[in-house]
Every structure is written in C-alpha cells, then in structure tokens.
Design an enzyme around this catalytic site. Structure first.
Site, PDB file in Angstrom:
ATOM      1  N   SER A   1     -18.345  42.666  29.905  1.00  0.00           N
ATOM      2  CA  SER A   1     -18.418  43.257  31.246  1.00  0.00           C
ATOM      3  C   SER A   1     -18.073  42.228  32.323  1.00  0.00           C
ATOM      4  O   SER A   1     -18.172  41.008  32.095  1.00  0.00           O
ATOM      5  CB  SER A   1     -19.852  43.784  31.465  1.00  0.00           C
ATOM      6  OG  SER A   1     -20.024  44.264  32.771  1.00  0.00           O
TER       7      SER A   1
ATOM      8  N   ASP B   1     -21.795  39.010  23.035  1.00  0.00           N
ATOM      9  CA  ASP B   1     -22.497  39.840  24.022  1.00  0.00           C
ATOM     10  C   ASP B   1     -23.489  40.729  23.290  1.00  0.00           C
ATOM     11  O   ASP B   1     -23.304  41.061  22.118  1.00  0.00           O
ATOM     12  CB  ASP B   1     -21.483  40.704  24.800  1.00  0.00           C
ATOM     13  CG  ASP B   1     -22.026  41.184  26.144  1.00  0.00           C
ATOM     14  OD1 ASP B   1     -21.494  40.757  27.179  1.00  0.00           O
ATOM     15  OD2 ASP B   1     -22.981  41.999  26.151  1.00  0.00           O
TER      16      ASP B   1
ATOM     17  N   ASP C   1     -27.546  37.803  21.150  1.00  0.00           N
ATOM     18  CA  ASP C   1     -28.456  37.596  22.271  1.00  0.00           C
ATOM     19  C   ASP C   1     -28.444  36.093  22.549  1.00  0.00           C
ATOM     20  O   ASP C   1     -28.884  35.300  21.710  1.00  0.00           O
ATOM     21  CB  ASP C   1     -29.865  38.072  21.876  1.00  0.00           C
ATOM     22  CG  ASP C   1     -30.887  37.799  22.971  1.00  0.00           C
ATOM     23  OD1 ASP C   1     -30.551  37.122  23.968  1.00  0.00           O
ATOM     24  OD2 ASP C   1     -32.039  38.249  22.816  1.00  0.00           O
ATOM     25  N   VAL C   2     -27.960  35.714  23.715  1.00  0.00           N
ATOM     26  CA  VAL C   2     -27.784  34.280  23.993  1.00  0.00           C
ATOM     27  C   VAL C   2     -29.100  33.507  24.020  1.00  0.00           C
ATOM     28  O   VAL C   2     -29.098  32.284  23.941  1.00  0.00           O
ATOM     29  CB  VAL C   2     -27.005  34.028  25.314  1.00  0.00           C
ATOM     30  CG1 VAL C   2     -25.572  34.503  25.209  1.00  0.00           C
ATOM     31  CG2 VAL C   2     -27.723  34.617  26.513  1.00  0.00           C
TER      32      VAL C   2
ATOM     33  N   CYS D   1     -20.869  33.433  30.618  1.00  0.00           N
ATOM     34  CA  CYS D   1     -20.995  34.421  31.708  1.00  0.00           C
ATOM     35  C   CYS D   1     -22.189  35.351  31.517  1.00  0.00           C
ATOM     36  O   CYS D   1     -22.528  36.098  32.442  1.00  0.00           O
ATOM     37  CB  CYS D   1     -19.740  35.290  31.790  1.00  0.00           C
ATOM     38  SG  CYS D   1     -18.294  34.422  32.373  1.00  0.00           S
TER      39      CYS D   1
ATOM     40  N   SER E   1     -24.328  30.503  40.648  1.00  0.00           N
ATOM     41  CA  SER E   1     -24.231  31.493  41.730  1.00  0.00           C
ATOM     42  C   SER E   1     -24.470  30.732  43.029  1.00  0.00           C
ATOM     43  O   SER E   1     -25.138  29.681  43.022  1.00  0.00           O
ATOM     44  CB  SER E   1     -25.328  32.555  41.562  1.00  0.00           C
ATOM     45  OG  SER E   1     -25.533  33.256  42.765  1.00  0.00           O
TER      46      SER E   1
ATOM     47  N   TYR F   1     -34.150  34.174  40.110  1.00  0.00           N
ATOM     48  CA  TYR F   1     -32.690  34.088  39.914  1.00  0.00           C
ATOM     49  C   TYR F   1     -32.149  32.744  40.420  1.00  0.00           C
ATOM     50  O   TYR F   1     -31.371  32.070  39.736  1.00  0.00           O
ATOM     51  CB  TYR F   1     -32.027  35.263  40.636  1.00  0.00           C
ATOM     52  CG  TYR F   1     -30.540  35.376  40.411  1.00  0.00           C
ATOM     53  CD1 TYR F   1     -30.035  35.791  39.177  1.00  0.00           C
ATOM     54  CD2 TYR F   1     -29.626  35.068  41.425  1.00  0.00           C
ATOM     55  CE1 TYR F   1     -28.663  35.899  38.961  1.00  0.00           C
ATOM     56  CE2 TYR F   1     -28.267  35.172  41.212  1.00  0.00           C
ATOM     57  CZ  TYR F   1     -27.784  35.592  39.989  1.00  0.00           C
ATOM     58  OH  TYR F   1     -26.430  35.686  39.775  1.00  0.00           O
TER      59      TYR F   1
ATOM     60  N   LYS G   1     -30.255  29.713  38.322  1.00  0.00           N
ATOM     61  CA  LYS G   1     -28.902  29.243  38.639  1.00  0.00           C
ATOM     62  C   LYS G   1     -28.918  27.784  39.113  1.00  0.00           C
ATOM     63  O   LYS G   1     -27.979  27.031  38.876  1.00  0.00           O
ATOM     64  CB  LYS G   1     -28.263  30.152  39.699  1.00  0.00           C
ATOM     65  CG  LYS G   1     -28.054  31.591  39.198  1.00  0.00           C
ATOM     66  CD  LYS G   1     -27.215  31.635  37.924  1.00  0.00           C
ATOM     67  CE  LYS G   1     -26.815  33.022  37.526  1.00  0.00           C
ATOM     68  NZ  LYS G   1     -25.987  33.049  36.302  1.00  0.00           N
TER      69      LYS G   1
ATOM     70  N   THR H   1     -18.415  43.543  40.291  1.00  0.00           N
ATOM     71  CA  THR H   1     -18.586  43.749  38.848  1.00  0.00           C
ATOM     72  C   THR H   1     -19.625  44.862  38.651  1.00  0.00           C
ATOM     73  O   THR H   1     -20.290  45.262  39.611  1.00  0.00           O
ATOM     74  CB  THR H   1     -19.131  42.473  38.162  1.00  0.00           C
ATOM     75  OG1 THR H   1     -20.488  42.287  38.602  1.00  0.00           O
ATOM     76  CG2 THR H   1     -18.303  41.244  38.479  1.00  0.00           C
TER      77      THR H   1
END
Ligand code: NAD
Length: 252
Positions: free
Chosen positions: A15, A36, A57-58, A84, A147, A160, A164, A195
């Site tokens: 995605s 992914d 699953d990362v 990503c 980000s 978040y 990041k 996105t």
C-alpha cells in the site's frame, strides 16, 4: 549504486509509499520482495511487477528472519531495503477517557520503531555476509521512513512522534556502524502524502492540510517518495542523514 538486477526488499509494499516504491524499483530493474501483513494485496502488486510477496509482521523476530531467508533463497541477498511498514495513531496522552493506555503507545512504537529496527538488523546482517557489488566495496543501502512528526508532532501524536523520532535517531549510528561494510543508511521524513493512510480523512480536512503546504500546495504523491528512494540508492554520498519530503511544510 546501480539498481538494475539488484534485489530490493520493501516492507509495507502492499500500500501507499511502499507500493509505489516496489513498483518504481521494479521499473528500474530491481527484483522486488514485498514484506507486508496484507498478503492478498502484496500478491497482487508482486504479480504485476514480477516480484515476490511474503506475508510478514515486521514486529515478529522469527517471522522477519524467515521472510528474509525465503526471499533471499529465491531472489538473492537484498542489497536495497526500504522500510515503509507503519501505522498512524491520533490519541491524546491525557484525554477525556483518562491517560493513554500503555498498550496504545507500545503498539505504535512496536510497529513503527521496533519493526523498522527488526527488518533493518536482519537485512543489514545478510548484506554484511555478502560480497561487495562494485569496486567501491558497496554492499547495500537501507532506507527507513520517519515523518515530519519526528520534528513537529501535533497534539495526539505523542506516540507516533516518539516512534518516528526513534527512526531518525537510529540513522546516524546505524550508518556509522555499517560503513565498514559499505552499507549506507538513510531516512526519509515525508510531510503529507496522499496514501490510503490519508484516505480515511474527509475531503475538507485533506484540503485544509494541503493548504498548509507552502509549495506545491497539495499532498505529495507516493510516487515522489519512490523517486527519492531511487535517487538515494543511486547517489553514493547520501549516508547517515534524514531528508524531508514536505514542500517546505513546517507543522504548527
Ligand atoms: P499505508 O497505510 O498506505 O501503508 C502501510 C503498509 O504497512 C500497509 O500495507 C500495511 O499492511 C503495512 N503494515 C502495517 N503494519 C505492519 C506490520 N506490523 N507488519 C507488516 N506490514 C505492516 O501507509 P503510507 O501512508 O504508505 O505510510 C508508509 C510509511 O510512511 C509509514 O511508516 C507512515 O508512518 C509514514 N508516513 C506517512 C505519511 C503520509 O502522509 N501518508 C507521512 C509521513 C510518514
């Protein structure tokens, strides 16, 4: 580094920016492995670009190890690793319902920061054990996604932004550690990118956000992220730093 015929690992490749990157690197001649959680969508993208999709699953140590081994068996050691996979969360630390549950904070850190580290460490190790690919002794390049929230987090983005900020913080020490092996590490800090992560927002909110971008006054396209990935791979002097991709946006 020349991209053609190299193997590229792209997490979150089902995605958004990951998908755009997987597609773009395939057009540059890379053999692309998509990691992914969304395996159905990963398979669709992989089929269209002659790549490979692996459900992963990362955040899972064993899962990532096995996924990279499986990808290597089929396509060879990844020399390009683009992280990503990530999630967004907008929740106040001390909201009306009480303090933010620790599990919410942990979830974001686990996927965005630990997941990125998990993939980076396994991919880097595999690169260190492989032969250099050119006369400069280059072995590979790792590109992580942060980000602008790492620098200008908004209300509701404590978790978040912390995740990041961690990705930004890993960039230089990872680049320094891996330099002896000819492996570069870079981070891209996108601003507002159109996105599926953004699709949930109503049009009015999207337009308002786009207005905040000095120029060009719009959300970035995921393909612009993919173009930057290509440039970073091809420019050998880019190492150990963070590039903002944000149209001069500085969130208030
Ligand atoms: P997206 O939601 O379109 O894609 C994210 C992908 O990551 C999805 O395919 C999802 O299945 C996958 N994923 C999520 N958790 C996973 C896990 N545990 N294991 C494996 N895969 C997992 O998002 P996007 O907008 O393309 O975002 C990509 C990255 O860019 C994220 O890290 C995001 O935080 C960051 N980012 C996005 C924006 C933006 O404006 N869209 C801005 C700055 C940074």
């Amino acid at each position: 580094m020349k991209i053609s015929s190299l193997t590229a690992l792209v997490t979150g490749g089902a995605s958004g920016m990951g998908e755009a990157t997987a597609r773009h690197l395939a057009t540059c001649g890379a053999k692309v492995i998509i990691l992914d959680q969304n395996i159905e969508r990963s398979k669709q993208v992989a089929a269209e670009i002659g790549g490979m999709a692996i459900s992963c699953d990362v955040t899972d140590e064993k899962n990532v190890q096995e996924a990279i081994e499986a990808g290597t068996k089929q396509f060879g050691v990844p020399r390009i690793c683009v992280n990503c996979a990530g999630i967004v969360q907008a929740k106040r630390m001390a909201g009306r319902e009480g303090p933010l549950p620790l599990a919410d904070f942990e979830k974001v850190i686990r996927i965005n920061l630990i997941g990125t580290f998990n993939v980076m460490r396994v991919a880097a190790f595999a690169m260190t054990k492989s032969d250099p690919i050119d006369q400069t002794n280059a072995r590979g390049v790792i590109i992580n996604t942060a980000s602008v929230a790492a620098f200008e987090g908004q209300i509701g983005q404590v978790a978040y932004s912390a995740s990041k900020g961690g990705v930004v913080g890993m960039t230089l020490p990872a680049a320094r550690e891996l330099a002896q092996f000819g492996i570069r590490v870079m981070t891209i800090a996108p601003g507002l990118v159109d996105t599926p992560m953004f699709a949930a927002l109503p049009n009015a909110a999207r337009n308002k956000l786009a207005e905040a971008v000095p120029f060009p006054k719009r959300l970035a396209h995921a393909t612009e992220f993919a173009q930057l990935v290509q440039y970073i791979i091809e420019n050998d002097m880019l190492n150990g730093s963070v590039i903002r991709l944000d149209g001069a946006l500085r969130m208030q």
